[in-house]
Design an enzyme around this catalytic site. Structure first.
Site, PDB file in Angstrom:
ATOM      1  N   TYR A  98      17.309  45.931  54.870  1.00  0.00           N
ATOM      2  CA  TYR A  98      18.595  45.441  55.289  1.00  0.00           C
ATOM      3  C   TYR A  98      19.571  46.533  55.375  1.00  0.00           C
ATOM      4  CZ  TYR A  98      16.881  40.513  55.242  1.00  0.00           C
ATOM      5  OH  TYR A  98      16.002  39.592  55.506  1.00  0.00           O
ATOM      6  N   VAL A  99      19.481  47.246  54.442  1.00  0.00           N
ATOM      7  CA  VAL A  99      20.862  48.285  54.409  1.00  0.00           C
ATOM      8  C   VAL A  99      20.250  49.609  55.471  1.00  0.00           C
ATOM      9  CG1 VAL A  99      21.654  50.367  53.138  1.00  0.00           C
ATOM     10  CG2 VAL A  99      21.563  48.046  52.064  1.00  0.00           C
ATOM     11  N   GLU A 110      24.776  40.767  54.100  1.00  0.00           N
ATOM     12  CA  GLU A 110      23.814  40.390  54.864  1.00  0.00           C
ATOM     13  C   GLU A 110      24.450  39.307  55.813  1.00  0.00           C
ATOM     14  OE1 GLU A 110      19.920  39.502  53.133  1.00  0.00           O
ATOM     15  OE2 GLU A 110      20.016  41.350  52.080  1.00  0.00           O
ATOM     16  N   ASN A 120      33.424  27.727  40.976  1.00  0.00           N
ATOM     17  CA  ASN A 120      32.650  26.616  40.653  1.00  0.00           C
ATOM     18  C   ASN A 120      33.141  26.006  39.415  1.00  0.00           C
ATOM     19  OD1 ASN A 120      31.170  26.887  43.010  1.00  0.00           O
ATOM     20  ND2 ASN A 120      29.630  28.255  42.215  1.00  0.00           N
ATOM     21  N   TYR A 131      46.393  42.212  37.052  1.00  0.00           N
ATOM     22  CA  TYR A 131      45.506  42.010  36.174  1.00  0.00           C
ATOM     23  C   TYR A 131      43.925  42.304  36.140  1.00  0.00           C
ATOM     24  CZ  TYR A 131      48.979  38.285  35.798  1.00  0.00           C
ATOM     25  OH  TYR A 131      50.362  37.380  35.856  1.00  0.00           O
ATOM     26  N   ARG A 142      43.480  45.720  35.838  1.00  0.00           N
ATOM     27  CA  ARG A 142      43.579  47.313  35.146  1.00  0.00           C
ATOM     28  C   ARG A 142      43.040  47.179  33.837  1.00  0.00           C
ATOM     29  NH1 ARG A 142      45.452  49.468  39.231  1.00  0.00           N
ATOM     30  NH2 ARG A 142      47.252  48.802  40.387  1.00  0.00           N
ATOM     31  N   CYS A 144      51.133  32.087  27.164  1.00  0.00           N
ATOM     32  CA  CYS A 144      50.657  31.162  28.323  1.00  0.00           C
ATOM     33  C   CYS A 144      49.255  31.395  28.299  1.00  0.00           C
ATOM     34  CB  CYS A 144      51.178  31.257  29.560  1.00  0.00           C
ATOM     35  SG  CYS A 144      52.861  30.755  29.416  1.00  0.00           S
ATOM     36  N   ARG A 198      55.139  36.101  21.002  1.00  0.00           N
ATOM     37  CA  ARG A 198      54.087  35.091  21.061  1.00  0.00           C
ATOM     38  C   ARG A 198      52.724  35.535  21.347  1.00  0.00           C
ATOM     39  NH1 ARG A 198      56.972  30.360  23.635  1.00  0.00           N
ATOM     40  NH2 ARG A 198      57.532  31.864  24.849  1.00  0.00           N
TER      41      ARG A 198
END
Ligand code: NAD
Length: 433
Positions: A10-11, A158, A221, A253, A255, A264, A327
């Protein structure tokens, strides 16, 4: 350029075809007669949109040959691209046999003929593989300057492989030391300006990309299972999630650095996991995210303990820069653990004014760090004067000042990815680098 491509799956088949379109002369090498025959007749050996047409054109123009004779292919080529398979072993590990075999074969031919070659490994291989193949197969050829060995990860998919090859989503090139290849012409083969990394960096990049993609699917999922359970259309929820290109679909978010914290992320993640458990839903990725974060916090503590330093300074205590919110701060957790282990602490955080802390924030500080008032310093220099080890989680001091104050006997632990710290004249280490 004159190019040989080893491995026409494929490659390799897509690489060979696209390079002919770019005007290069290509010889493909494979051990499967059916694949060679297809290429010799200008047909695609695989099902891939657009590939048949490209190969037919290459055949007509006489730009593409196919052979099982490695020596004949190398006699013709200046750059050799290795795209053979790297399947899984029964153990789940990586099977490098095909790559090793091709490398051995190429090294034998080049040693016998004295021909020079740029060798580009494209097969997906674990970090360290290129360096060990270099030592095993190409050591003397490299010493003589006859071979330049590069690792260029392939990112095509692919089904859209031709389009992906021509407009890659990402282009990276690994060299022995991360500097530009000696022969810059090779860069043009892969679309011009790839980001330069070391061999190992480029190898890891490919695995990081694939793991990231796999994690995205698993994440969507898990949201999907939750949605279905709650009788919600998760497709619509994820569609809206993807509309946020500032925080959600962006480099935010992503690094390496401090564990996540705050009021939170940990709270909301644990509420969702608790709900999943209550409802009998398997959400292993979300659960593992919490575990992974705890493991990261443990790593931070271990690095401090391993330094052997008893007097520790912390720059930045709140859960992130620009706030006084303590917090869920990973640095508060670190401070608690170090105090419990008998370390002497000093802390500087320019956002933090104890008299101005209120509500849940003040309560958490009282509960977790009741001695905080006695540990806080009004400036970073006092922290440095006291400490053998400085843990830096926020840029709450100018680099120039740090440079003046830091002494060779100081240890610095960088938790935020402040690259200038590497230039300080003292022991320094990063949490992930
Ligand atoms: N398929 C993808 O979408 C994709 C994308 C990016 C990277 N990769 C990576 O690229 C590599 C190749 O993947 P693929 O899907 O093209 O594999 P593939 O199995 O389709 O093709 C490999 C080819 O190498 C040939 N080969 C084996 N030994 C050889 C030898 N000694 N000399 C010459 N040819 C030989 C095989 O006959 C086969 O045709 C793998 O490492 C894979 O992980 C694949």
């Amino acid at each position: 350029m004159k190019v040989s491509v080893f491995g026409l799956g494929y490659v390799g088949a897509v690489t060979a075809a696209c390079m002919t379109r770019a005007g290069h002369e290509v010889v493909g090498v494979d051990v499967q007669p059916a694949k060679l025959q297809a290429l010799q007749q200008g047909r695609s050996p695989i099902v891939e949109p657009g590939l048949d047409a490209l190969l037919a054109q290459a055949h007509q123009q006489g730009r593409l040959q196919a052979t099982d004779d490695a020596a004949a292919a190398l006699a013709h080529s200046e750059a050799c691209i290795i795209c053979v398979g790297t399947p899984s072993l029964a153990s789940g590990g990586l099977n490098l046999d095909f790559v090793r075999k091709v490398c051995t074969q190429i090294a034998e031919v080049l040693s016998a003929t004295g021909k020079s070659q740029i060798l580009v490994l494209r097969s997906t291989m674990l970090p360290g593989s290129t360096r060990s193949l270099a030592a095993e197969c190409f050591a003397s050829l490299q010493q003589r300057g006859q071979v330049e060995l590069l690792f260029a990860p392939e990112f095509l998919r692919e089904g859209s492989a031709v389009a992906d090859f021509e407009q890659p989503s990402l282009a990276a090139m690994g060299t022995a030391d991360g500097t530009a290849p000696r022969n810059s012409a090779v860069l043009a083969l892969f679309g011009g300006q790839p980001s330069l990394l070391t061999w190992e960096g480029a190898e890891l990049l490919k695995y990081a990309c694939n793991s990231w993609h796999a994690m995205k699917v698993a994440f969507a999922n898990e949201v999907g299972r939750l949605g279905k359970h709650l009788q919600l259309d998760s497709r619509k929820v994820m569609e809206v999630l993807c509309q946020d290109s500032r925080l959600n679909i962006s480099s935010h978010y992503l690094r390496p650095g401090a564990p996540f914290g705050g009021s939170c992320l940990p709270k909301d993640l644990s509420a969702l996991i608790a709900m999943g458990r209550r409802e009998g839903l398997a959400l292993p990725l979300l659960e593992a995210t919490t575990q992974s974060n705890q493991a990261h916090a443990q790593t931070l503590l271990r690095l401090v303990l391993r330094s052997g330093c008893r007097r520790v300074g912390i720059l930045g205590l709140s859960f992130k820069a620009g706030t006084d919110d303590l917090r869920g701060s990973p640095m508060v957790e670190l401070a608690e653990q170090l105090l419990a282990a008998g370390h002497e602490l000093r802390i500087h955080d320019p956002q933090l004014h104890l008299a101005q802390l209120h509500g849940a924030n003040a309560a958490e500080m009282q509960r977790r760090l009741p001695r905080l008032a006695g540990l806080l310093c009004s400036n970073a220099q006092q922290v440095l004067d006291h400490s053998e080890l400085l843990v830096i989680s926020q840029r709450c001091v100018e680099y120039a000042q740090l440079q003046t104050w830091a002494q060779p006997q100081h240890h610095v632990l960088d938790v935020m990815g402040w690259s200038q710290l590497q230039e300080l004249n003292c022991h320094q280490e990063g949490i992930c680098w």
